[in-house]
Scaffold this motif. Structure first.
Motif, mmCIF file in Angstrom:
data_model
loop_
_atom_site.group_PDB
_atom_site.id
_atom_site.type_symbol
_atom_site.label_atom_id
_atom_site.label_comp_id
_atom_site.label_asym_id
_atom_site.label_seq_id
_atom_site.Cartn_x
_atom_site.Cartn_y
_atom_site.Cartn_z
ATOM 1 N N ARG A 190 0.832 -1.214 0.000
ATOM 2 C CA ARG A 190 0.000 0.000 0.000
ATOM 3 C C ARG A 190 0.857 1.252 0.000
ATOM 4 O O ARG A 190 0.709 2.134 0.849
ATOM 5 C CB ARG A 190 -0.921 -0.009 1.204
ATOM 6 N N LYS A 191 1.737 1.299 -0.908
ATOM 7 C CA LYS A 191 2.627 2.440 -1.149
ATOM 8 C C LYS A 191 3.636 2.684 -0.038
ATOM 9 O O LYS A 191 4.442 3.606 -0.125
ATOM 10 C CB LYS A 191 1.814 3.724 -1.389
ATOM 11 N N CYS A 198 7.604 -2.052 6.870
ATOM 12 C CA CYS A 198 6.390 -2.557 6.234
ATOM 13 C C CYS A 198 6.714 -3.794 5.394
ATOM 14 O O CYS A 198 5.974 -4.767 5.383
ATOM 15 C CB CYS A 198 5.798 -1.450 5.374
ATOM 16 N N LEU A 199 7.862 -3.737 4.740
ATOM 17 C CA LEU A 199 8.274 -4.875 3.921
ATOM 18 C C LEU A 199 8.467 -6.107 4.803
ATOM 19 O O LEU A 199 7.993 -7.201 4.482
ATOM 20 C CB LEU A 199 9.582 -4.532 3.204
ATOM 21 N N GLU A 207 3.108 5.992 11.417
ATOM 22 C CA GLU A 207 4.014 5.780 10.287
ATOM 23 C C GLU A 207 3.461 6.367 9.004
ATOM 24 O O GLU A 207 4.181 6.995 8.227
ATOM 25 C CB GLU A 207 4.264 4.288 10.073
ATOM 26 N N GLN A 208 2.169 6.151 8.792
ATOM 27 C CA GLN A 208 1.536 6.687 7.583
ATOM 28 C C GLN A 208 1.768 8.188 7.501
ATOM 29 O O GLN A 208 2.157 8.718 6.464
ATOM 30 C CB GLN A 208 0.022 6.424 7.610
ATOM 31 N N GLY A 238 12.445 1.171 12.849
ATOM 32 C CA GLY A 238 13.801 0.840 12.430
ATOM 33 C C GLY A 238 14.179 -0.593 12.716
ATOM 34 O O GLY A 238 15.136 -1.112 12.160
ATOM 35 N N SER A 239 13.470 -1.261 13.600
ATOM 36 C CA SER A 239 13.906 -2.594 14.009
ATOM 37 C C SER A 239 13.486 -3.653 12.999
ATOM 38 O O SER A 239 12.600 -3.450 12.182
ATOM 39 C CB SER A 239 13.348 -2.927 15.368
ATOM 40 N N ASN A 240 14.115 -4.776 13.114
ATOM 41 C CA ASN A 240 13.829 -5.862 12.191
ATOM 42 C C ASN A 240 13.218 -7.005 12.988
ATOM 43 O O ASN A 240 13.862 -7.550 13.881
ATOM 44 C CB ASN A 240 15.154 -6.295 11.550
#
Lengths: 178, 873
Positions: free
Chosen positions: A107-108, A114-115, A170-171, B15-17
């Motif tokens: 979603r952009k 997000c990934l 975040e958005q 920032g965290s994974n």
């Protein structure tokens, strides 16, 4: 070696990888068993590529005898690698397809967090675009249809309040940054 | 409710994974919930993702744990969650090689592949083919054939691509699916079309006729997929290449028509194919170049890159064809993508005029530090080519190169620069001093031992002959003080050369040598002591033999001879003349410089051709006792090309004998030749001693037959001879298909062309780095001089070429290059005559009506001088 013509083959892509802005590997696929077979060689190659490409957004580079097309988005770097003789535009179409498909399922929000939250979707998208080095699909619409995956598909009731706030934060943050 | 990830991660921000601290054992532990009923798709999905992520990071899974997780995963096929199922397929593919018994999922996958859910079918086929082996493939063959022609594109594509992957493993099975693939090729879907074409080509690529037919069909009917077009172009250009057909063929027309395709990818592929064709004329190139010119102003960096890279390629062979693009290329030299800018500049350097060189060099030096080493090497190569083209520009180039030399860079890059400077020095005597000065500065701070030793060697060779040799001594002696052993040793050798050449420097050099004799390294000390003693003798001949011109024997040969000598101790001292000579490596003419030379294959230290022959011949009992192999000639063809039998001969010269090696190939598939010998009739007093037949020559498998000839002892001047050759053999007819021969055969013979032995076969090339010293060393005891008129020769170049190839000797001091616009020239040739006698020839050439040549020959043996003069006359 450069003068020899390319053996006609469907095996176009040597490798695909996604790195974060520290050069860490988030996803990578190597399709040619002769091209950097060991994990150590792969990581060396990735860090070399990263160090040469992360500063300038130049779209295309030539390193270690390989043509590399790349693209970055916020804190992510997407790379598609092909042989020196490969048609650069073919590699570019793979990269664009990958990027557009991911843009859609994320979603952009094409950024690291997000990934990683939607890693399964990312794996599936890559799997639908390239199979063993062969370009399986280059149209993002087709890819999305086949993967049939949407980020954040969990209904709102399942989300905790903090999570909603987090994602809203975040958005807003990214929309300001853009 | 279980959240996707730990709470802690979420709070620590974006920032965290979430995968950062994954423990393999913990994840495998979690995988136990796969066995719970009912299945929780969300949790299971997340665990599968973690497993795949770990595999992707290079985490190693043991066979047992992988198998355990794999078997647990199979239970998830009970769930109908779409994403979960798809992740199962991925897991199967990822684990196919690390888990055991993966084939247990075959039935589940077969069910999905033939089921109603189209979303599952394609991925299921791909996963299934990943775990299938040849024997299992038979079982699913029926499904595969159906899937290839399925009307759902994703199913058809998946089946085609999977078939392609399996061609490597089970060609015979997949070959049977050609008809289905053919049907799929006429699909409306562009990807199916592309994949079908790829598979069809792969199955048929060894059958040129079938490929031609396929091409004709598709080029006529036209395709929708740009990918398929690119593939067709590649097939067509490969076919053109193989058939060596003229460019008027329909295939070329097809490729050219693709230049007008509306898709850029296809246009570029076609242009690139035309550019890469060998012997393309400027007229044929023109349309390709003009589309590339258009691409130069594209907003897409990849397209600009592709275009300029291809133009760079064109510029190497046809600089004039690219001149039209100069303006577009000029715009690219400031491109923000430095790769594009570099390629544009190096292309312009090839096509532009001499006047633009300075400007371009200035431009490129503004960003040379920003580009990758690969492209820096491209720049250096372009400069190197430029120096050959415009020798007058060497001062600009030299300046630029020295600046580049000071910058940081890897070994490949530095080596390219050093090689380039050295070649400039060799081409332009007037640039020698500046070049040497730059190199001296470079070795002051050089981390690459190979380059430092190379430069020191060059200083030793060139330095003493400059007007002011003393200024190099400091640089060289600094190395002795500061560097590693290998460099110190090289520096000592270089110093010795200064001492030997310049009498006024000798006392100082001796003092320095004295110091080197205290070195901590054995090699350095040994060299210093050795040179010290040689220099103190102050004899020109000694200096020449031991300091200027080193050993000219083959190193592997020397090793072998010494080993042999230690095995059989004898009273006699070891004889250097029994060691085979090193064949002078033919310096490669770098006519074509690859734009980006990146062959990553490690250079193998191959034994020289002669060492291989030596080995081969030594294994034949009849040839033992001939002594060391002196020289092997280049192969001489004794038949026309495309005759029934192809025979070529290599002449191996020994001290008193010649072995003729006949490499024969039988090109008739219905014959088997046996006991093949080549009978030779000499015209002079040569004596054929022995024939060694090739026992059997089946179709297209080469075999060798040998003939041993003794050279006449009584007349050492009889060096040339003509042999008439006849091949004699026993023919047995055989079945072309099975190769099964008939029981009986008949004798037959085949007349070959005559074979000449000339003076060149008796002389081995030897490079004397310092010809003058060698000339003094041999002395004038057997010097003879004669003058000849070469009436038929028109230029000095031609005369020099003729003399070199006739005598088969090594030109020294670069005297094979005749400076332009000169009427006289001196050619220095060095060699060793059979038996180990040094021969030196000095030929003074003068151009008047024809060419007049005064030849002076020196050798340690009188008869050799006579032989040379007699054969020149």
């Amino acid at each position: 070696m450069d003068s020899t013509n390319l053996e006609p083959s469907l095996y176009t892509v040597k490798a695909v990888f996604i790195l974060d802005n520290d050069g860490n590997r988030l996803l990578s696929k190597y399709y040619d068993p002769e091209f950097y077979p060991s994990m150590k060689e792969q990581k060396n190659f990735e860090s070399n590529v990263f160090s040469k490409t992360h500063k300038a957004d130049n779209e295309i580079a030539f390193l270690e005898g390989m043509t590399i097309v790349y693209k970055s988005s916020i804190d992510l770097f997407f790379y598609v690698v092909g042989s020196a003789q490969e048609n650069e535009l073919m590699l570019m179409s793979v990269l664009n397809c990958l990027f557009d498909s991911l843009t859609h399922i994320l979603r952009k929000n094409v950024e690291r967090r997000c990934l990683l939250d939607n890693m399964e979707g990312v794996f599936l998208v890559v799997d639908e675009i390239i199979d063993g080095g062969v370009i399986l699909e280059s149209d993002p619409q087709q890819v999305l249809q086949k993967v049939n995956y949407r980020a954040d598909e969990n209904p709102l009731t399942e989300q905790s309040v903090t999570q909603v706030l987090q994602s809203a934060k975040e958005q807003i943050k990214w929309s300001i940054l853009k | 409710m279980i959240k996707k990830f730990d709470k802690k991660d979420e709070e620590s921000g974006s920032g965290s994974n979430p995968f950062q601290h994954l423990e393999k054992s913990a994840v495998l532990q979690e995988a136990r919930i796969f066995n719970e009923t009912p299945i929780n798709p969300r949790r299971c999905l997340h665990i599968l993702t973690k497993i795949i992520y770990l595999l992707n990071q290079g985490e190693h899974f043991g066979t047992t744990e992988a198998t355990e997780a794999f078997f647990a995963m199979t239970r998830l096929f009970q769930s109908n969650d779409q994403t979960l199922r798809r992740m199962c397929y991925l897991t199967i593919k990822e684990m196919a090689n690390i888990s055991e018994d993966v084939i247990i999922v075959t039935s589940s996958l077969t069910k999905d592949m033939t089921g109603k859910e189209d979303v599952y079918r394609g991925p299921a086929i791909r996963a299934l083919c990943r775990i299938t082996d040849t024997t299992m493939l038979q079982a699913i063959e029926r499904y595969m054939k159906q899937a290839i022609v399925d009307k759902v594109p994703s199913v058809s594509s998946s089946a085609l691509v999977s078939s392609l992957h399996m061609v490597k493993m089970s060609y015979d099975v997949v070959k049977r699916w050609v008809n289905e693939a053919q049907e799929a090729a006429s699909s409306d879907n562009i990807m199916v079309q592309y994949h079908a074409l790829g598979l069809l080509y792969h199955l048929r690529k060894n059958d040129r006729l079938a490929v031609t037919k396929m091409l004709n069909k598709f080029t006529k009917s036209g395709l929708k997929s740009p990918f398929a077009y690119c593939m067709l172009i590649r097939i067509a250009s490969k076919l053109l290449d193989e058939t060596e057909g003229g460019h008027d063929s329909p295939l070329f027309d097809f490729i050219e028509s693709c230049l007008r395709n509306k898709n850029e990818m296809v246009v570029y592929e076609a242009a690139s194919a035309i550019v890469h064709m060998p012997n393309c004329t400027a007229r044929e190139l023109a349309p390709a170049v003009s589309v590339l010119q258009l691409f130069c102003s594209s907003p897409k960096a990849a397209l600009r890159y592709a275009a300029v890279r291809t133009l760079n390629k064109v510029a190497m062979k046809h600089p004039s064809a690219v001149t039209a693009c100069n303006l577009d290329l000029e715009n690219l030299i400031t491109d923000s993508n430095r790769s594009i800018a570099t390629l544009a500049i190096t292309t312009l350097l090839k096509t532009g005029s001499e006047s633009s060189v300075d400007r371009l060099m200035k431009q490129i030096s503004s960003f040379v530090s920003e580009i990758s080493d690969e492209f820096k090497v491209v720049v250096v190569q372009a400069i190197s080519a430029l120096c050959q083209k415009y020798p007058r520009k060497h001062s600009v180039m030299m300046n630029f190169l020295s600046n580049m030399l000071r910058d940081d860079g890897g070994f490949e890059y530095k080596r390219a620069i050093v090689d380039c400077i050295i070649s400039i020095i060799e081409e332009n005597p007037e640039s020698k001093e500046t070049g040497l000065a730059h190199l001296c500065e470079f070795i002051e701070d050089c981390e690459h031992t190979v380059l430092a030793t190379k430069i020191l060697h060059l200083l030793g060779k060139e330095g003493p002959r400059t007007p002011q040799p003393s200024k190099y001594i400091r640089f060289i002696f600094n190395r002795v003080v500061l560097e590693s052993e290998a460099v110190r040793a090289a520096a000592v050798s270089a110093l010795a050369k200064f001492g030997a050449q310049n009498d006024d420097l000798l006392p100082s050099v001796l003092v320095l040598m004295q110091r080197c004799m205290m070195d901590s390294d054995d090699e350095v000390r040994d060299r210093a002591t050795f040179y010290m003693n040689v220099l103190q003798q102050k004899q020109k001949a000694l200096n020449a033999a031991y300091i200027f011109n080193g050993l000219s024997v083959s190193i592997p040969g020397l090793e072998k001879s010494l080993h042999q000598y230690t095995l059989e101790p004898s009273e006699k001292p070891f004889d250097m003349k029994s060691v085979p000579l090193a064949t002078t490596p033919i310096t490669e003419q770098k006519t074509e410089i690859a734009p980006v030379a990146t062959s990553k294959l490690p250079e193998k230290l191959a034994p020289s051709r002669q060492d291989i022959y030596q080995e081969q011949l030594a294994s034949i009992p009849e040839f033992q006792g001939l002594g060391p192999l002196f020289k092997s000639s280049e192969p001489v063809q004794l038949t026309e090309a495309e005759t029934e039998y192809v025979v070529r001969c290599i002449k191996h010269t020994f001290t008193r004998h010649i072995v003729f090696q006949f490499d024969c190939t039988n090109t008739l598939n219905d014959q088997l030749l046996q006991k093949v010998i080549v009978q030779m009739e000499p015209s002079e007093a040569y004596e054929v001693i022995h024939y060694i037949p090739a026992p059997s020559l089946p179709y297209s498998q080469p075999g060798s037959s040998y003939t041993l000839v003794r050279l006449p002892d009584d007349d050492p001047t009889a060096v040339s001879c003509t042999f008439s050759c006849t091949m004699k053999y026993l023919v047995r007819d055989c079945d072309p298909n099975t190769g099964e021969p008939d029981d009986d055969g008949y004798d037959d013979e085949y007349v070959l062309e005559d074979l000449e032995v000339t003076v060149a076969d008796h002389i081995q090339k030897v490079l004397k780095p310092n010809f003058g010293a060698a000339w003094e060393e041999v002395g004038d005891e057997f010097e003879k001089e004669e003058t000849f008129a070469l009436a038929s020769v028109r230029t000095l170049d031609e005369a020099v070429g003729n003399i070199i190839s006739f005598l088969g000797m090594q030109p020294c001091e670069r005297s094979d290059k005749v400076p332009e616009n000169k009427n006289s020239h001196v050619l220095f040739l060095a060699g060793v005559f059979r038996g180990g006698h040094d021969v030196l020839v000095r030929a003074r050439l003068a151009l008047a009506d024809g060419v007049t040549m005064q030849v002076t020959v020196r050798s340690s043996e009188e008869s050799v001088v006579d032989v040379i003069l007699a054969s020149v006359g």
